[in-house]
Design a protein around this motif. Structure first.
Motif, mmCIF file in Angstrom:
data_model
loop_
_atom_site.group_PDB
_atom_site.id
_atom_site.type_symbol
_atom_site.label_atom_id
_atom_site.label_comp_id
_atom_site.label_asym_id
_atom_site.label_seq_id
_atom_site.Cartn_x
_atom_site.Cartn_y
_atom_site.Cartn_z
ATOM 1 N N GLY A 394 0.796 -1.216 0.000
ATOM 2 C CA GLY A 394 0.000 0.000 0.000
ATOM 3 C C GLY A 394 0.829 1.266 0.000
ATOM 4 N N ASP A 395 2.111 1.172 0.356
ATOM 5 C CA ASP A 395 2.959 2.365 0.326
ATOM 6 C C ASP A 395 3.019 2.894 -1.103
ATOM 7 O OD1 ASP A 395 4.669 4.385 0.885
ATOM 8 O OD2 ASP A 395 6.367 3.150 1.457
ATOM 9 N N ALA A 396 3.381 2.015 -2.047
ATOM 10 C CA ALA A 396 3.298 2.373 -3.458
ATOM 11 C C ALA A 396 1.855 2.127 -3.901
ATOM 12 C CB ALA A 396 4.262 1.521 -4.281
ATOM 13 N N GLY A 397 1.111 3.178 -4.123
ATOM 14 C CA GLY A 397 -0.273 3.019 -4.525
ATOM 15 C C GLY A 397 -1.253 3.727 -3.623
ATOM 16 N N SER A 398 -0.782 4.248 -2.506
ATOM 17 C CA SER A 398 -1.661 5.051 -1.655
ATOM 18 C C SER A 398 -1.710 6.476 -2.187
ATOM 19 C CB SER A 398 -1.151 5.059 -0.208
ATOM 20 O OG SER A 398 -1.835 6.027 0.546
#
Length: 446
Positions: A394-398
């Protein structure tokens, strides 16, 4: 309701309705503490007593932000980007086949360096990418592929390589949290175990990036070359870098890396690099406060969230309701490790995407995930893989992630790259789906 579930649920809901993450964490912690029967002074004490660990990491972030801004003042990234744009800008489109792959390789290399060797985080993106947009337009490159390359490369770097931001995530956050919570279960891991545990989850991110480049976004996409983008090819607009500035910049980078490796301190490395750039005249001595403040503004959100997240985890522990939740969860899953691993990963994805920072997710998830994983019979390495991957999902994509925001800041310099449609959704799909699958496999086989 279990106080831990209530606390995390309130935190997620507040984040999703756009309450500032710091306020969401504090409010949820207070609600959970009061629900568990703690008084307000006891809840606040539990919050305050656990801020120290997070504040140490947060201070490192602030120093690195100052170093990143100081590096940008040297003009080295401007010169590099304009050199690439000037070199290939005059070629016809049919002669640019190899240039695309060269640029993709440069983006990967710059992303890795920005996390591990030259720790400027996402600060290089809004400096390097805009001058190259006109070249990408000529090659009809789909910018969604570039967004995925940047997001996946940055994520892989700090999740696997234990220097720079990788040293913070692996050695200063992940390993200490696992050991602190696992102490009651006789679990002790070393810094060298973290990269081993994270290797398969990182492989999932790499596979997702390859899918984005070679399948999802391989077809040409047309963009309009605006006057703002075209002016980067004008030699009269080229940035200049004096030899003394170049030497000072190289010396600052070398000193920062040496301090990281020798003293195992990114804080000292960033500070030494900042002082070298300041003393060498890359920017005026009187501008030190301004440069440091600008860097602090760039990183302060992450620093504050990480600090408060440690206090949040302290309140979860103080409620005394983690152990009953672990036992109930283990019984509900019936000892089925496969289902448990998948649920843990999906819950981690949901929590992290709520406020967009994997570094702050670890102290929130550790008090629950470590005991639950060990109770269900997962090995120490599998436990680290589950926690490390769950926090990073979720860090990449939040929408609130510095990674996705950084990609948009560079690719949308001419107003043709939408944050949600062109950065958030593509990076969410390609960075996270493969990571879930490979992290689940890691939990099963490690």
């Amino acid at each position: 309701m279990n106080a831990v579930l209530l606390t995390i649920g309130v935190m997620i809901v507040l984040c999703l309705i756009k309450v500032p993450v710091a306020i969401a964490l504090i409010s949820a912690a207070i609600a959970g503490g009061l629900h568990a029967g703690l008084s307000m002074p006891e809840t606040i004490s539990a919050l305050n007593d656990n801020l120290l660990v997070g504040s140490q990491v947060g201070m490192t972030y602030i120093m690195i932000g100052a170093f990143a801004v100081a590096l940008s003042r040297s003009g080295i990234l401007d010169v590099f980007a304009q050199w690439v744009a000037g070199t290939v800008g005059g070629r016809e489109s049919h002669h640019l086949a190899g240039v695309k792959w060269m640029l993709f390789g440069i983006f990967i290399g710059a992303s890795i360096l920005s996390q591990n060797a030259v720790p400027v985080h996402i600060a290089f993106i809004p400096v390097m990418i805009p001058p190259l947009l006109v070249v990408l337009n000529k090659m009809r490159v789909d910018r969604r592929a570039v967004a995925c390359i940047l997001a996946c490369s940055i994520s892989c770097s700090y999740l696997l390589l234990p220097t720079g931001f990788g040293a913070i995530y692996l050695n200063e956050i992940l390993v200490p949290n696992v050991n602190e919570v696992g102490q009651a279960y006789d679990l002790v891991i070393g810094n060298s175990d973290a990269p081993k545990a994270m290797a398969l989850p990182v492989l999932g991110i790499v596979l997702g990036m390859l899918v984005a480049v070679f399948i999802s976004y391989r077809k040409p996409r047309d963009y309009i070359t605006t006057s703002e983008a075209a002016h980067h090819l004008d030699p009269s607009n080229a940035a200049t870098l004096k030899p003394a500035q170049l030497l000072a910049t190289v010396a600052a980078l070398a000193a920062a890396l040496a301090c990281q490796l020798f003293y195992d301190s990114l804080l000292i490395g960033g500070m030494v690099g900042f002082l070298i750039l300041s003393a060498s005249g890359v920017f005026k001595w009187s501008e030190q406060d301004d440069v440091f403040t600008e860097g602090m503004r760039m990183m302060v959100q992450i620093a504050v969230i990480i600090t408060i997240a440690s206090g949040f985890a302290g309140v979860l522990t103080a409620t005394g309701e983690i152990e009953p939740l672990i036992q109930a969860s283990a019984e509900l899953m019936g000892g089925n490790k496969a289902i448990a691993a998948l649920l843990m990963l999906l819950v981690g994805l949901f929590i992290t995407i709520g406020f967009g920072d994997s570094f702050a997710s670890v102290p929130i998830l550790a008090p629950i995930y470590v005991p639950l994983a060990l109770t269900l019979g997962f090995s120490p390495l599998a436990t680290v893989a589950l926690l490390g991957a769950s926090a990073a999902l979720g860090d990449a994509g939040s929408p609130a992630s510095t990674i996705s925001l950084g990609a948009t800041s560079g690719l949308n310099a001419d107003g043709q790259h939408d944050h949600i449609r062109d950065s958030v959704i593509p990076t969410f799909i390609h960075a996270n789906f493969g990571m879930v699958a490979m992290a689940w496999i890691a939990a099963m086989i490690l």
